[in-house]
Design a protein around this motif. Structure first.
Motif, mmCIF file in Angstrom:
data_model
loop_
_atom_site.group_PDB
_atom_site.id
_atom_site.type_symbol
_atom_site.label_atom_id
_atom_site.label_comp_id
_atom_site.label_asym_id
_atom_site.label_seq_id
_atom_site.Cartn_x
_atom_site.Cartn_y
_atom_site.Cartn_z
ATOM 1 N N SER A 123 -15.099 10.081 -22.433
ATOM 2 C CA SER A 123 -13.788 9.442 -22.315
ATOM 3 C C SER A 123 -12.888 9.744 -23.504
ATOM 4 C CB SER A 123 -13.966 7.932 -22.217
ATOM 5 O OG SER A 123 -12.715 7.303 -22.254
ATOM 6 N N THR A 155 -12.200 9.059 -18.128
ATOM 7 C CA THR A 155 -13.384 8.688 -17.323
ATOM 8 C C THR A 155 -13.123 7.455 -16.464
ATOM 9 O OG1 THR A 155 -14.383 7.371 -19.078
ATOM 10 C CG2 THR A 155 -15.007 9.711 -18.980
ATOM 11 N N THR A 173 -18.325 6.568 -21.653
ATOM 12 C CA THR A 173 -17.028 5.925 -21.395
ATOM 13 C C THR A 173 -16.338 5.442 -22.674
ATOM 14 O OG1 THR A 173 -17.948 3.733 -21.187
ATOM 15 C CG2 THR A 173 -17.934 5.106 -19.181
ATOM 16 N N LYS A 203 -19.322 14.339 -19.204
ATOM 17 C CA LYS A 203 -17.910 14.023 -19.450
ATOM 18 C C LYS A 203 -17.831 12.896 -20.475
ATOM 19 C CE LYS A 203 -16.096 16.987 -16.707
ATOM 20 N NZ LYS A 203 -15.558 18.168 -17.364
ATOM 21 N N VAL A 245 -21.816 10.436 -17.887
ATOM 22 C CA VAL A 245 -20.487 10.056 -18.368
ATOM 23 C C VAL A 245 -20.617 9.097 -19.555
ATOM 24 C CG1 VAL A 245 -18.310 8.947 -17.730
ATOM 25 C CG2 VAL A 245 -19.532 10.338 -16.046
#
Ligand code: GDP
Ligand code: IMO
Ligand code: MG
Length: 430
Positions: free
Chosen positions: A100, A208, A69, A98, A67
């Motif tokens: 943000s 996120t 962010t 992923k 992730v």
């Protein structure tokens, strides 16, 4: 519940990437929460070397979610190149990544400003940035009026916003005086390109904050991967020769959107010597053949820019400071094998400032420039240790060195690294 943080304790390049990759096996989510493509994290797996700038170093483990962010500044074309080059090497990226929608976007004018400012400030005042647009992007984030976040790229007002900002930025760049940079900023072209990047990234973009809070509350294991090192922290590092984010342990929560209650361990990563890329004070820097030897044996050339890294002795004053600041529990001491090349090893235990012995890290760069390091000298071991796999099998001199570092820094050494490969790592029961 477990939140583990990996924080660089020096000026970056402490081998955070290697450690994150290694520790990822026991984690479920790996989080990059500050910095941007200024970072260059190397992961070596067998005969393969991966250089990661944006993507968390957990990406080589197919079981882990990675992730990025809102605390990160994101350069979409660099990100897409990185995704492509990993995908070409059969790494599952899109399923495991992923990003943000709150991440601020490094736009072409940020790159232009970084270059123009770099040229305008040569000599001792030059920060020597990575020219990745990091400072200008964070400046616009804090300034608010001219910032663009990843989520903005999908909105109908995006084209109008780019036109407004380009008009302002052209005036700014005239002020700094680089006309070729100004001419190259074309609003329509930028809108077209960035909407194209947004389209390619859209399946990865999400909120996120919610994702990570849900994961923490569900008891998932989170690993927070710091970029840069604590001495480059914008608030607590060797200002102004720092990066533009909180790269010490203090940056984890604000950058990730995960509150302190979910963090239960912090590992501080340090090299067994010191390096620095770019400008700024470096009390233990070596300008002699010993420094060159460390650079050659440690292959100390930047992962992002290829610049030779400045090399010097381990600075226990600095690392004690950053260890306390980052709230570390244990130390990971990297590159111990590189010190096999020297006859004797110096550790800086204090600074001499105009005849006064100082053990606290000075807050002003001008003071740091004039300090004289006070060294303690330990014998080297002069044997190859790259094949050692148990701590007890290290030469006595190497263990004595690590014990002394641990004593001076005030934290136990939990991990010792003797080479870039995953296998060249020792864990100690504490
Ligand atoms: P990061 O930015 O903190 O992830 O570190 P970099 O990747 O920029 O720089 C660390 C370099 O050291 C990389 O080339 C690693 O492959 C290499 N490396 C990691 N651990 C060791 C080690 O214990 N010994 C040696 N000789 N090299 C290492
Ligand atoms: P990793 O994550 C080493 C340094 C630059 C410069 C200063 C500011 O690989 O450890 P910037 O481009 O951030 O505005 O540059 O910070 N710097 C790093 N040095 N490792 C890094 O990242 C760095 N990221 C930035 O050389 O002195
Ligand atoms: Mg690096």
């Amino acid at each position: 519940m477990s939140g583990l943080c990996i924080i660089g304790l020096q000026w970056g390049d402490e081998a955070k990437g290697k450690l994150v990759d290694l520790l990822t096996a026991k984690q479920e989510v790996v989080v990059r929460y500050q910095g941007g493509a200024n970072a260059g994290h190397t992961v070596v797996v067998g005969d393969q070397t991966y250089k990661l700038h944006h993507i968390p170093s957990g990406i080589l483990n197919a079981e882990v979610l990675n992730v990025i962010t809102g605390g990160v500044v994101l350069n979409p074309p660099t990100m897409l190149d990185e995704i492509q080059s990993l995908t070409d090497r059969d790494i599952q990226v899109k399923r495991n990544l992923k990003i943000s929608d709150r991440a601020h976007v490094v736009m072409p004018w940020h790159l232009a400003e970084d270059r123009a400012l770099d040229q305008a400030t040569q000599g001792d005042n030059n920060i020597g940035t990575t020219l990745r647009g990091i400072g200008p992007c964070y400046r616009d984030k804090v300034g608010r009026s001219y910032a663009i976040r990843l989520g903005d790229l999908y909105r109908p007002e995006f084209p109008e916003r780019v036109r407004e900002i380009v008009e302002v930025k052209q005036r700014v760049l005239v002020g700094i005086g680089d006309e070729s940079e100004i001419a190259s900023l074309n609003a329509d072209e930028i809108i077209r390109q960035y909407q194209g990047y947004a389209e390619q990234l859209k399946d990865l973009v999400c909120d996120t904050n919610t994702l990570l809070l849900d994961a923490a509350e569900a008891g998932k294991k989170l690993l927070f991967e710091g970029a840069q090192g604590a001495l480059l922290d914008i608030d607590h590092g060797t200002f102004p020769f720092v990066t533009s984010s909180n790269s010490s342990g203090l940056g984890v929560c604000a950058g990730s959107g995960v509150p302190p209650r979910w963090i239960d361990k912090v590992i501080g990563v340090a090299k067994c010597y010191s390096t620095r890329v770019g400008g700024g004070p470096f009390p233990t820097e070596l300008h002699d053949e010993v420094g060159q030897n460390i650079r050659d044996v440690g292959k100390e050339y930047g992962t992002t820019t290829g610049r030779p890294r400045r090399c010097g002795w381990f600075d226990a004053v600095a690392v004690r400071y950053t260890s306390r600041l980052s709230g570390i529990d244990t130390l990971a001491m990297m590159m111990l094998d590189v010190l096999s090349c020297v006859d004797e090893i110096n550790i800086c235990t204090a600074y001499d400032i105009g005849g006064t012995v100082v053990k606290e890290f000075p807050s002003h760069a001008e003071d740091l420039k004039v300090v004289k390091p006070i060294y303690e000298t330990l014998p080297g071991w002069k044997v190859d240790i790259t094949e050692v796999r148990n701590y007890e099998d290290l030469p006595q001199q190497a263990r004595d060195y690590l014990d002394r570092v641990s004593e001076l820094v005030g934290r136990p050494v939990e991990i010792v690294s003797v080479g870039p490969d995953r296998a060249q790592t020792m864990f100690r029961e504490l």
